[in-house]
Design an enzyme around this catalytic site. Structure first.
Site, PDB file in Angstrom:
ATOM      1  N   ASP A  93    -114.436  15.185   1.259  1.00  0.00           N
ATOM      2  CA  ASP A  93    -113.831  16.464   0.870  1.00  0.00           C
ATOM      3  C   ASP A  93    -114.623  17.188  -0.230  1.00  0.00           C
ATOM      4  O   ASP A  93    -114.578  18.414  -0.315  1.00  0.00           O
ATOM      5  CB  ASP A  93    -112.390  16.213   0.385  1.00  0.00           C
ATOM      6  CG  ASP A  93    -111.426  17.312   0.812  1.00  0.00           C
ATOM      7  OD1 ASP A  93    -111.829  18.168   1.614  1.00  0.00           O
ATOM      8  OD2 ASP A  93    -110.281  17.312   0.339  1.00  0.00           O
ATOM      9  N   ASN A 153    -113.211  19.454  -8.417  1.00  0.00           N
ATOM     10  CA  ASN A 153    -114.344  18.551  -8.689  1.00  0.00           C
ATOM     11  C   ASN A 153    -113.947  17.073  -8.761  1.00  0.00           C
ATOM     12  O   ASN A 153    -114.710  16.207  -8.373  1.00  0.00           O
ATOM     13  CB  ASN A 153    -115.081  18.984  -9.960  1.00  0.00           C
ATOM     14  CG  ASN A 153    -114.194  18.998 -11.172  1.00  0.00           C
ATOM     15  OD1 ASN A 153    -112.975  19.037 -11.066  1.00  0.00           O
ATOM     16  ND2 ASN A 153    -114.802  18.972 -12.334  1.00  0.00           N
ATOM     17  N   GLU A 179    -107.403  24.287  -2.955  1.00  0.00           N
ATOM     18  CA  GLU A 179    -107.483  24.496  -1.496  1.00  0.00           C
ATOM     19  C   GLU A 179    -108.774  23.897  -0.925  1.00  0.00           C
ATOM     20  O   GLU A 179    -108.875  23.648   0.271  1.00  0.00           O
ATOM     21  CB  GLU A 179    -107.438  25.992  -1.186  1.00  0.00           C
ATOM     22  CG  GLU A 179    -108.749  26.708  -1.492  1.00  0.00           C
ATOM     23  CD  GLU A 179    -108.628  28.219  -1.619  1.00  0.00           C
ATOM     24  OE1 GLU A 179    -107.875  28.685  -2.487  1.00  0.00           O
ATOM     25  OE2 GLU A 179    -109.290  28.912  -0.857  1.00  0.00           O
ATOM     26  N   THR A 232    -108.409  31.656 -14.473  1.00  0.00           N
ATOM     27  CA  THR A 232    -107.171  31.139 -13.869  1.00  0.00           C
ATOM     28  C   THR A 232    -106.212  30.676 -14.959  1.00  0.00           C
ATOM     29  O   THR A 232    -104.999  30.887 -14.867  1.00  0.00           O
ATOM     30  CB  THR A 232    -107.470  29.989 -12.882  1.00  0.00           C
ATOM     31  OG1 THR A 232    -108.430  30.454 -11.930  1.00  0.00           O
ATOM     32  CG2 THR A 232    -106.224  29.538 -12.151  1.00  0.00           C
ATOM     33  N   LEU A 244     -91.161  31.091 -20.112  1.00  0.00           N
ATOM     34  CA  LEU A 244     -91.521  30.358 -21.334  1.00  0.00           C
ATOM     35  C   LEU A 244     -91.699  28.860 -21.095  1.00  0.00           C
ATOM     36  O   LEU A 244     -91.109  28.028 -21.770  1.00  0.00           O
ATOM     37  CB  LEU A 244     -90.490  30.598 -22.425  1.00  0.00           C
ATOM     38  CG  LEU A 244     -90.669  31.870 -23.243  1.00  0.00           C
ATOM     39  CD1 LEU A 244     -89.664  31.913 -24.387  1.00  0.00           C
ATOM     40  CD2 LEU A 244     -92.088  31.960 -23.826  1.00  0.00           C
ATOM     41  N   GLU A 250    -106.529  22.745 -19.030  1.00  0.00           N
ATOM     42  CA  GLU A 250    -107.839  22.079 -19.131  1.00  0.00           C
ATOM     43  C   GLU A 250    -108.825  22.983 -18.419  1.00  0.00           C
ATOM     44  O   GLU A 250    -108.851  23.033 -17.191  1.00  0.00           O
ATOM     45  CB  GLU A 250    -107.798  20.703 -18.447  1.00  0.00           C
ATOM     46  CG  GLU A 250    -106.918  19.683 -19.123  1.00  0.00           C
ATOM     47  CD  GLU A 250    -107.482  19.202 -20.442  1.00  0.00           C
ATOM     48  OE1 GLU A 250    -108.642  19.523 -20.763  1.00  0.00           O
ATOM     49  OE2 GLU A 250    -106.746  18.529 -21.174  1.00  0.00           O
ATOM     50  N   CYS A 284    -116.576  19.892 -15.937  1.00  0.00           N
ATOM     51  CA  CYS A 284    -116.176  20.877 -16.952  1.00  0.00           C
ATOM     52  C   CYS A 284    -116.786  20.603 -18.319  1.00  0.00           C
ATOM     53  O   CYS A 284    -117.147  21.520 -19.045  1.00  0.00           O
ATOM     54  CB  CYS A 284    -114.660  20.881 -17.069  1.00  0.00           C
ATOM     55  SG  CYS A 284    -113.998  19.226 -17.308  1.00  0.00           S
ATOM     56  N   GLU A 385    -120.593  29.560 -17.885  1.00  0.00           N
ATOM     57  CA  GLU A 385    -120.414  28.296 -17.170  1.00  0.00           C
ATOM     58  C   GLU A 385    -120.964  28.441 -15.757  1.00  0.00           C
ATOM     59  O   GLU A 385    -120.545  29.320 -15.010  1.00  0.00           O
ATOM     60  CB  GLU A 385    -118.935  27.911 -17.105  1.00  0.00           C
ATOM     61  CG  GLU A 385    -118.731  26.556 -16.459  1.00  0.00           C
ATOM     62  CD  GLU A 385    -117.270  26.147 -16.333  1.00  0.00           C
ATOM     63  OE1 GLU A 385    -116.456  26.968 -15.885  1.00  0.00           O
ATOM     64  OE2 GLU A 385    -116.967  24.992 -16.681  1.00  0.00           O
ATOM     65  N   GLU A 462    -105.023  15.890 -22.464  1.00  0.00           N
ATOM     66  CA  GLU A 462    -104.653  14.866 -21.493  1.00  0.00           C
ATOM     67  C   GLU A 462    -105.104  13.518 -22.055  1.00  0.00           C
ATOM     68  O   GLU A 462    -105.955  13.462 -22.941  1.00  0.00           O
ATOM     69  CB  GLU A 462    -105.320  15.147 -20.144  1.00  0.00           C
ATOM     70  CG  GLU A 462    -104.755  16.425 -19.541  1.00  0.00           C
ATOM     71  CD  GLU A 462    -105.099  16.666 -18.089  1.00  0.00           C
ATOM     72  OE1 GLU A 462    -106.250  16.416 -17.698  1.00  0.00           O
ATOM     73  OE2 GLU A 462    -104.207  17.132 -17.355  1.00  0.00           O
TER      74      GLU A 462
HETATM   75  P1  NDP Z   1    -110.035  27.649 -10.332  1.00  0.00           P
HETATM   76  O1  NDP Z   1    -109.621  28.172 -11.642  1.00  0.00           O
HETATM   77  O2  NDP Z   1    -110.597  28.572  -9.343  1.00  0.00           O
HETATM   78  O3  NDP Z   1    -108.805  26.934  -9.613  1.00  0.00           O
HETATM   79  C1  NDP Z   1    -108.065  25.902 -10.216  1.00  0.00           C
HETATM   80  C2  NDP Z   1    -106.743  25.734  -9.503  1.00  0.00           C
HETATM   81  O4  NDP Z   1    -105.913  26.865  -9.768  1.00  0.00           O
HETATM   82  C3  NDP Z   1    -106.878  25.666  -7.987  1.00  0.00           C
HETATM   83  O5  NDP Z   1    -105.921  24.763  -7.470  1.00  0.00           O
HETATM   84  C4  NDP Z   1    -106.549  27.084  -7.580  1.00  0.00           C
HETATM   85  O6  NDP Z   1    -106.111  27.179  -6.266  1.00  0.00           O
HETATM   86  C5  NDP Z   1    -105.445  27.419  -8.558  1.00  0.00           C
HETATM   87  N1  NDP Z   1    -105.210  28.845  -8.752  1.00  0.00           N
HETATM   88  C6  NDP Z   1    -106.016  29.890  -8.463  1.00  0.00           C
HETATM   89  N2  NDP Z   1    -105.417  31.053  -8.827  1.00  0.00           N
HETATM   90  C7  NDP Z   1    -104.217  30.734  -9.364  1.00  0.00           C
HETATM   91  C8  NDP Z   1    -103.141  31.476  -9.934  1.00  0.00           C
HETATM   92  N3  NDP Z   1    -103.181  32.808 -10.049  1.00  0.00           N
HETATM   93  N4  NDP Z   1    -102.056  30.817 -10.393  1.00  0.00           N
HETATM   94  C9  NDP Z   1    -101.994  29.477 -10.323  1.00  0.00           C
HETATM   95  N5  NDP Z   1    -102.973  28.708  -9.775  1.00  0.00           N
HETATM   96  C10 NDP Z   1    -104.074  29.333  -9.308  1.00  0.00           C
HETATM   97  O7  NDP Z   1    -111.027  26.457 -10.657  1.00  0.00           O
HETATM   98  P2  NDP Z   1    -111.896  25.600  -9.640  1.00  0.00           P
HETATM   99  O8  NDP Z   1    -111.017  24.865  -8.701  1.00  0.00           O
HETATM  100  O9  NDP Z   1    -112.972  26.473  -9.106  1.00  0.00           O
HETATM  101  O10 NDP Z   1    -112.517  24.505 -10.621  1.00  0.00           O
HETATM  102  C11 NDP Z   1    -113.601  24.755 -11.428  1.00  0.00           C
HETATM  103  C12 NDP Z   1    -113.160  25.112 -12.836  1.00  0.00           C
HETATM  104  O11 NDP Z   1    -112.299  24.127 -13.345  1.00  0.00           O
HETATM  105  C13 NDP Z   1    -114.336  25.185 -13.801  1.00  0.00           C
HETATM  106  O12 NDP Z   1    -114.193  26.292 -14.653  1.00  0.00           O
HETATM  107  C14 NDP Z   1    -114.200  23.912 -14.588  1.00  0.00           C
HETATM  108  O13 NDP Z   1    -114.771  23.965 -15.848  1.00  0.00           O
HETATM  109  C15 NDP Z   1    -112.718  23.725 -14.639  1.00  0.00           C
HETATM  110  N6  NDP Z   1    -112.404  22.318 -14.884  1.00  0.00           N
HETATM  111  C16 NDP Z   1    -111.889  21.955 -16.101  1.00  0.00           C
HETATM  112  C17 NDP Z   1    -111.652  20.628 -16.388  1.00  0.00           C
HETATM  113  C18 NDP Z   1    -111.047  20.200 -17.691  1.00  0.00           C
HETATM  114  O14 NDP Z   1    -110.482  19.133 -17.727  1.00  0.00           O
HETATM  115  N7  NDP Z   1    -111.158  20.952 -18.760  1.00  0.00           N
HETATM  116  C19 NDP Z   1    -111.984  19.576 -15.428  1.00  0.00           C
HETATM  117  C20 NDP Z   1    -112.459  20.078 -14.163  1.00  0.00           C
HETATM  118  C21 NDP Z   1    -112.688  21.403 -13.927  1.00  0.00           C
HETATM  119  P3  NDP Z   1    -107.199  27.407  -5.095  1.00  0.00           P
HETATM  120  O15 NDP Z   1    -108.234  26.352  -5.243  1.00  0.00           O
HETATM  121  O16 NDP Z   1    -106.394  27.217  -3.890  1.00  0.00           O
HETATM  122  O17 NDP Z   1    -107.739  28.790  -5.319  1.00  0.00           O
END
Ligand code: NDP
Length: 488
Positions: A93, A153, A179, A232, A244, A250, A284, A385, A462
């Site tokens: 995946d 990831n 997704e 996001t 609230l 993260e 990240c 990033e 976390e």
């Molecule tokens: P996204 O922000 O695109 O998506 C994260 C999740 O949020 C997905 O499940 C996504 O759904 C969902 N999402 C998207 N839009 C909304 C919304 N409006 N409301 C609620 N949920 C929503 O991140 P990525 O999946 O592309 O992951 C990469 C990012 O994650 C990088 O910036 C990385 O740095 C960060 N990250 C941070 C970590 C940490 O622990 N600090 C660890 C790993 C990654 P869908 O995929 O279906 O669009």
């Protein structure tokens, strides 16, 4: 590989069909093949999951911590038993190398559940002695139904890192995976049920961003925990503000790794590689701004390139592969775009950064790890990033200067320092604006250590005992031992 059956939602202890009638495809990034179709939750399905979680919460939160722990530990054993099968699914995946997934992804999730299972029985409050024999006590109570949204990831690890403290504290959860990588969270749900988790305590609603938004806005959900990008994170916080909710975020980073002239060079090179090239750079907390002291810069770069050249790029399922496929074509284009930007801005592409065609995997998204030198602080590759294997090496000569440069960012997820000078190591770390730091190593995330960011890299933590505070609320209770003192 033949296409897997359509994946349903996991609600109330079993698979159910979504009512939306809609599906999306999940794709193997290395081959471009459709792994399977995945049903998309409608808002009615999300309501159903929340209702199931509320019912599950009533049972789960009344159980003793020891009972909850016993069930969670069974899930840990099942995760470990199925490590290879789950790791293979994760590789299919995500496109990451099997040699990583086999020893890190599932195991890190299992350890997290094991750790919080260990804490479950000792989530006690305080006893506070007051005047005249009166006293107060506090209770750490679960929040109720928690929503959680994962990035692509580390799908199973993120699902475990979020559900472990939530469930250990007596909460129920409705989880949405990205997704792009929706499969292993469903497996985790199956495992929890098999371990004896009451129905409804852990539910999975698949879908795109709007499904995440439904969780963030839902009136029946008390807390939302997101792992994702900064934009996001802002949207989720805005959605959560309507009710609230408690929020843990993260988010992304552009973290500094500072290598002083007295550093053990080979260790520093190892750390820089791990901090940039592990999981194709899709991490990240990666230390993508590598600040190297001018006196050791040439030697550092020479060793770095010599070792990076040897990295094996290829079929993620092959046990020797060290660099797998980026998550999808658009993401590869984005990373390649940044490599072009770096060149145009005047950085020197000292190694890599080219697309690689792997025989038999022509539709995969393979890139050589990229090393830029002569990078300056104003360049976009040093500020934004990228989330791919693109390392920026920046030279420095002075401690104050490098600390100021390292802090000159909206992000604050992580930072690392390499030096043999113990006082300098602690002084520099104390001055860095980052939530997760390492001295003489990088990206080590033991479950016992809190993980999270400063500034726009997030809110909350976390792992570690502190995660308990993010999944409980404190009730203070005053106990009167005498009469009520009343002037009326
Ligand atoms: P996204 O922000 O695109 O998506 C994260 C999740 O949020 C997905 O499940 C996504 O759904 C969902 N999402 C998207 N839009 C909304 C919304 N409006 N409301 C609620 N949920 C929503 O991140 P990525 O999946 O592309 O992951 C990469 C990012 O994650 C990088 O910036 C990385 O740095 C960060 N990250 C941070 C970590 C940490 O622990 N600090 C660890 C790993 C990654 P869908 O995929 O279906 O669009």
């Amino acid at each position: 590989m033949s296409k897997l059956p359509t994946q349903k939602l996991y609600i109330n202890g079993g698979y159910v069909d979504a009512t939306s009638g809609q599906t999306f495809e999940t794709i193997n990034p290395a081959t471009g093949e459709v792994i399977c179709d995945v049903q998309i939750a409608s808002s009615a399905d999300v309501d159903k999951a929340v209702a199931a979680a509320k019912a599950g919460f009533k049972i789960w939160s009344k159980m003793s911590g020891t009972e909850r722990s016993r069930i969670l530990l069974r899930a840990v054993a099942l995760l470990r038993e199925r490590n290879d099968e789950l790791a293979a699914l994760e590789v299919t995946d995500t496109g990451k190398p099997l040699q990583e997934a086999n020893c890190v992804d599932v195991e890190s999730g299992a350890e997290c559940i094991e750790y919080f299972a260990g804490l479950a029985a000792s989530l006690n409050g305080e006893h506070i002695q007051l005047a005249n024999g009166n006293f107060a006590f506090t209770r750490k109570e679960p929040l109720g139904v928690c929503g959680a949204i994962g990035a692509w990831n580390y799908p199973i690890q993120i699902a475990c890192w979020k559900s472990a403290p939530a469930l250990a504290c007596g909460n129920a959860m409705v989880y949405k995976a990205s997704e792009v990588t929706p499969l292993t969270a469903l497996k985790l749900a199956e495992i929890y049920t098999e371990a004896g988790l009451p129905d409804g305590v852990f539910n999975v609603v698949s879908g795109l961003g709007p499904v995440g938004q439904m969780l963030a806005e839902h009136e029946g959900i008390e807390k939302i925990s997101l792992t994702g990008s900064v934009p996001t994170g802002k949207r989720v916080m805005e959605s959560a503000a309507k009710t609230l909710k408690h929020v843990t975020l993260e988010l992304g980073g552009k973290s500094p790794l500072i290598v002083f002239e007295d550093a053990k060079l080979d260790n520093a090179v190892s750390a820089a590689m791990l901090a940039n090239f592990y999981t194709q750079g899709e991490i990240c907390s990666n230390g993508t701004r590598v600040y190297v002291h001018k006196d050791i810069k040439d030697k550092f770069i020479e060793k770095l390139i010599a070792r990076t050249e040897k990295m094996i790029i290829g079929d993620p399922m092959h046990p020797d592969t060290q660099v797998g496929s980026l998550i999808h074509r658009d993401h590869m284009e984005k990373v390649l775009g940044y490599i072009e930007i770096g060149k145009k801005e005047g950085a020197n592409l000292a190694y890599g950064g080219k697309q690689v065609t792997v025989k038999g995997f022509e539709k995969g998204n393979f890139l050589q790890p990229a090393i830029f030198t002569n990078v300056t602080a104003d360049m976009r590759i040093a500020r934004e990033e990228i989330f791919g294997a693109v390392m920026s090496v920046i030279t420095f000569s002075d401690e104050d200067e490098v600390v100021a440069a390292a802090n000159d960012t909206q992000f604050g997820l992580a930072a690392g320092v390499f030096t043999q000078d113990i006082t300098r190591a602690h002084r520099v770390i104390a001055n860095l604006e980052a939530g997760t730091c390492w001295i003489n190593n990088y990206n080590i995330t033991p479950i016992e250590m809190p993980f999270g960011g400063y500034k726009q890299s997030g809110i909350g933590r976390e792992n570690g005992t502190v995660a308990v505070d993010h999944f409980t609320q404190l009730k203070s209770v005053y106990v009167e031992m005498g009469d009520v003192d009343c002037p009326y």
